[in-house]
Design an enzyme around this catalytic site. Structure first.
Site, PDB file in Angstrom:
ATOM      1  N   ASN A 191     -63.479 -14.065 -35.143  1.00  0.00           N
ATOM      2  CA  ASN A 191     -63.869 -13.952 -33.458  1.00  0.00           C
ATOM      3  C   ASN A 191     -62.808 -15.152 -32.943  1.00  0.00           C
ATOM      4  OD1 ASN A 191     -65.647 -12.068 -33.583  1.00  0.00           O
ATOM      5  ND2 ASN A 191     -67.200 -13.484 -33.967  1.00  0.00           N
ATOM      6  N   ARG A 192     -61.803 -15.541 -33.804  1.00  0.00           N
ATOM      7  CA  ARG A 192     -60.952 -16.478 -33.323  1.00  0.00           C
ATOM      8  C   ARG A 192     -61.295 -17.823 -32.925  1.00  0.00           C
ATOM      9  NH1 ARG A 192     -58.387 -12.871 -34.885  1.00  0.00           N
ATOM     10  NH2 ARG A 192     -56.368 -11.860 -34.075  1.00  0.00           N
ATOM     11  N   LEU A 193     -62.566 -18.034 -33.492  1.00  0.00           N
ATOM     12  CA  LEU A 193     -63.123 -19.320 -33.759  1.00  0.00           C
ATOM     13  C   LEU A 193     -62.607 -20.017 -34.869  1.00  0.00           C
ATOM     14  CD1 LEU A 193     -66.702 -18.806 -32.038  1.00  0.00           C
ATOM     15  CD2 LEU A 193     -64.482 -19.632 -30.967  1.00  0.00           C
TER      16      LEU A 193
END
Length: 215
Positions: A191-193
């Protein structure tokens, strides 16, 4: 124009947490480097991008090969009279970056470069194959030439000249040691975290401040 908006990948192979990192970034770099070697999928795990500020004031990046790293920093070799070499001697603030996609990791190093000792440069030069030694002598790196034949002819002349002779390191060729001031480790996450941990060298030139950055 090609639309790349649908190029996406989910990063899920690992994590980077403060609970399992060392106090010194060189130790973590060493761990990641060897894990990347063991994981496979990268031909030259020691390939890195070196970014400098050129004499024209523009930044420029190129891929070179890391040849040694230790508690002092990171060493690579080049022609001191090349565009890269002259840029570093004019402004020693450089950036090194490693991207290891097979293991979903990146390392970015801000540091100050200085020439290695003549002994260090000699020892590495002498370990190289004769062809690489002669190539270093033959190439006026970054200079404009009329054709590839210029290089090939010069190499042939050097091969003849050095028959039965020791090939010594030219003064214009040697190593740079990049002493890190800041090292950032990036681990891809879902989730691009992504995980981003930054080490910053403190004023005592010994201890490191460790912080997590938002992705």
């Amino acid at each position: 124009m090609k639309d790349l908006g649908n190029y996406r990948k989910s990063y899920e192979k690992s994590e980077l947490l403060e609970t399992n990192i060392p106090e010194d970034p060189i130790n973590l770099f060493n761990k990641w480097f060897h894990e990347t070697e063991d994981f496979g999928g990268i031909d030259e795990v020691n390939a890195m991008t070196v970014s400098t500020i050129g004499l024209d004031g523009f930044p420029k990046s190129r891929v070179v090969l890391l040849k040694k790293f230790n508690e002092e920093g990171f060493i690579f070799y080049t022609n001191y009279n090349s565009e890269k070499g002259l840029a570093i001697q004019n402004n020693p603030h450089v950036c090194l970056s490693f991207f290891w996609p097979s293991i979903e990791r990146q390392v970015i190093i801000k540091g100050i470069a200085e020439k290695t000792s003549e002994t260090v440069s000699d020892n590495y030069f002498n370990s190289r194959p004769d062809g690489s030694k002669l190539g270093a002598i033959a190439s006026d790196q970054s200079r404009v030439i009329s054709s590839r034949l210029v290089l090939e002819q010069k190499l042939k002349e050097l091969e003849q000249y050095y028959i039965g002779k020791e090939i010594e390191r030219p003064e214009f060729w040697g190593g740079f040691l990049v002493k890190p001031q800041e090292v950032e480790f990036w681990q891809g996450r879902p989730n691009r975290l992504h995980d981003r941990i930054r080490y910053q060298l403190q004023k005592d030139d010994f201890s490191w401040k460790i912080e997590r950055l938002s992705s």
